[in-house]
Design an enzyme around this catalytic site. Structure first.
Site, PDB file in Angstrom:
ATOM      1  N   SER A 198       0.918  -1.776  -0.395  1.00 44.59           N
ATOM      2  CA  SER A 198       0.170   0.049   0.307  1.00 44.59           C
ATOM      3  C   SER A 198       0.608   1.591  -0.569  1.00 44.59           C
ATOM      4  O   SER A 198       1.959   0.895   0.438  1.00 44.59           O
ATOM      5  CB  SER A 198      -1.121  -0.268   1.320  1.00 44.59           C
ATOM      6  N   LYS A 199       0.368   2.124  -0.832  1.00 43.90           N
ATOM      7  CA  LYS A 199       1.438   3.512  -0.377  1.00 43.90           C
ATOM      8  C   LYS A 199       1.471   4.413   0.633  1.00 43.90           C
ATOM      9  O   LYS A 199       2.246   4.758   1.247  1.00 43.90           O
ATOM     10  CB  LYS A 199      -0.113   4.413  -1.493  1.00 43.90           C
TER      11      LYS A 199
END
Ligand code: GLU
Length: 496
Positions: A255-256
């Site tokens: 995930s970013k």
């Protein structure tokens, strides 16, 4: 295509993600290994999601890693490089329109005037009849007169998917063959004249003469459409290699929002780009040499062959990265490492440049064997630059709150005071003589001395750090420890 030309084509909608860095690295290594060209192209057609600061951050990430591009858009003070530009999709709209027009003229694409409502109704009908939603191809065979009669009604351009089947030969995934009738006549140009991703990417790859499209496997399902477009546009079809994504430590898409998703987080945490490159290469490539993991860039270039690329996703393994980072630190030239640790010490408020270069070099050398990251230099060397104002509580229990602690510290002071040659070897000899005389193990003196000198239980080699700390400071710190043990005297005040 004899010339190897690869590219990375990120959409600059944020920082350089670790997954994009992986794709860039595989392209870059492949190009560099084979004397090819590595192109940076920015897929920035989505103006709303593109911000100049993202473009800069992304390029900074590549630069930090050492992934340099031979062709690409202007960056910082550097002008555009390469003969196939512009390298930003936002500057290439006229080219896409021209190529779309060519497909229209050749009867390989057509204007579709169906409204959103009409298409929606078609979709609903398909749903009710439990058919897969397909475009009816209503506009596929409009005559030129019928098209002209539409006047200035808004339209999209659709690609006329040909009959037959299409094969994607993927160097990693193998051959994927699809029947073309599984595909709708897909849109290649929006009503405002902008290209759809599939069209832009194929026109760019075709015109930039990309020989190998190496990208994330999230694009594997797009590849069939792309091959159809390459063929329709008359460009040679490149080789494809679709690589698995990078997963986080839990095995989910990285995930970013996770720390470390941004490549520059690693820089800020004191990791070396060469370690990250080594680590990321292993996330999708298995070296021929069994169990070998440590590679310098040159060694990677030697060993990095496509046939060892894998198709299953690899989980991020922080422990392995940490281990590799430590190994790469050991491999560094000490002077180069010194130049990297000095700013970190300065950042922490110390004044390393007050010391001589020889001293700094030696300090770096004794820490080089131990530190896991550049930032670790603080833990391993802060005591050289400040008074000891606290002792590690666990170590106090073990070393200073036990029978004989006081005697040992006093014996150390007595043994070290007469030393004239304050060198690591002589200090070591004094410790050994003392232990021998007292019938103790060497550790019985090393551990309390380390705590007195550094305030900690781990650090660089004791005799070496004592030499660098200097005789006066060492004796003073032993005395402070003795006072602390004896009468619970407070340690020196922190000197801000
Ligand atoms: N812009 C696309 C992405 O960031 C890359 C497309 C491609 O490599 O073909 O996923």
């Amino acid at each position: 295509m004899d010339q190897i030309r690869c590219r990375i084509a990120p959409s600059p909608s944020g920082f350089l993600h670790i997954g994009t860095a992986k794709i860039a690295l595989f392209n870059w290594l492949f190009a560099r290994k084979n004397g090819g060209t590595f192109v940076l192209r920015l897929e920035d057609t989505d103006a709303e999601r593109t911000d100049e600061s993202f473009v800069q951050a992304m390029c900074e990430g590549f630069q930090w890693l050492g992934i340099d591009w031979d062709e690409g858009p202007p960056f910082g003070d550097e002008p555009q490089k390469g003969d196939y530009g512009p390298y930003r999709q936002s500057d290439r709209k006229a080219i896409y329109q021209q190529e779309t027009q060519r497909l229209l003229d050749e009867g390989k694409a057509y204007k579709c005037f169906c409204t959103r409502e009409e298409l929606e109704a078609e979709r609903e009908r398909a749903q009710q009849e439990k058919r897969p939603p397909r475009y009816s191809q209503k506009c596929r065979n409009l005559s030129p007169e019928e098209v002209a009669a539409m006047g200035d009604r808004s339209y999209v351009v659709r690609f006329k998917v040909p009959d037959g089947s299409t094969e994607v030969n993927d160097l990693v995934q193998g051959t994927v063959r699809c029947e073309n009738k599984e595909f709708d006549d897909f849109v290649i140009q929006k009503p405002n004249g902008d290209p759809i991703f599939h069209m832009a990417v194929v026109v760019d790859d075709g015109q930039m003469q990309i020989s190998h499209v190496i990208r994330g496997d999230d694009h594997l399902t797009n590849a069939t459409r792309h091959v159809m477009l390459f063929q329709a546009l008359g460009y040679p079809v490149p080789e494809f290699a679709h690589l698995p994504m990078v997963l986080d430590e839990k095995g989910k898409k990285y995930s970013k929002r996770l720390h470390g998703a941004n490549v520059l987080d690693w820089r800020n945490d004191g990791y070396l780009p060469e370690a990250l490159i080594n680590y990321v290469a292993l996330l999708g490539w298995t070296p021929e040499e069994p169990n070998r993991e440590l590679f310098t860039i040159d060694e990677l270039l030697e060993a990095f062959v496509i046939k060892r690329w894998g198709k299953s996703a690899a989980r991020f393994d922080r422990k392995k990265l940490d281990w590799l980072n430590g190994r790469h630190i050991r491999l560094m030239d000490t002077r180069v490492l010194m130049e990297r640790v000095i700013p970190v010490l300065e950042e922490a408020g110390f004044n390393p440049r007050e010391r001589s270069e020889d001293w700094l070099l030696r300090m770096t050398e004794i820490c080089q064997e131990k530190i896991g990251t550049i930032n670790n230099i603080i833990e391993y060397a802060d005591f050289f630059f400040k008074e000891i104002n606290s002792y590690e509580p666990k170590a106090v229990k073990k070393q200073y709150q036990k029978e004989g602690a006081e005697t040992k510290l006093q014996q150390l002071i007595d043994a070290l005071t007469p030393l004239e040659d304050w060198s690591a070897d002589m200090i070591k000899a004094a410790f050994e003589a003392l232990a021998e005389a007292q019938g103790e193990k060497l550790g019985a003196y090393i551990h309390p001395a380390r705590l007195a000198f550094t305030g900690k239980s781990v650090g660089p080699g004791l005799f070496e750090l004592a030499e660098l700390l200097g005789k006066d400071a060492c004796l003073e710190r032993l005395q402070n420890a003795l006072d602390y043990v004896n009468v619970g005297a407070p340690l020196p005040e922190v000197q801000e």
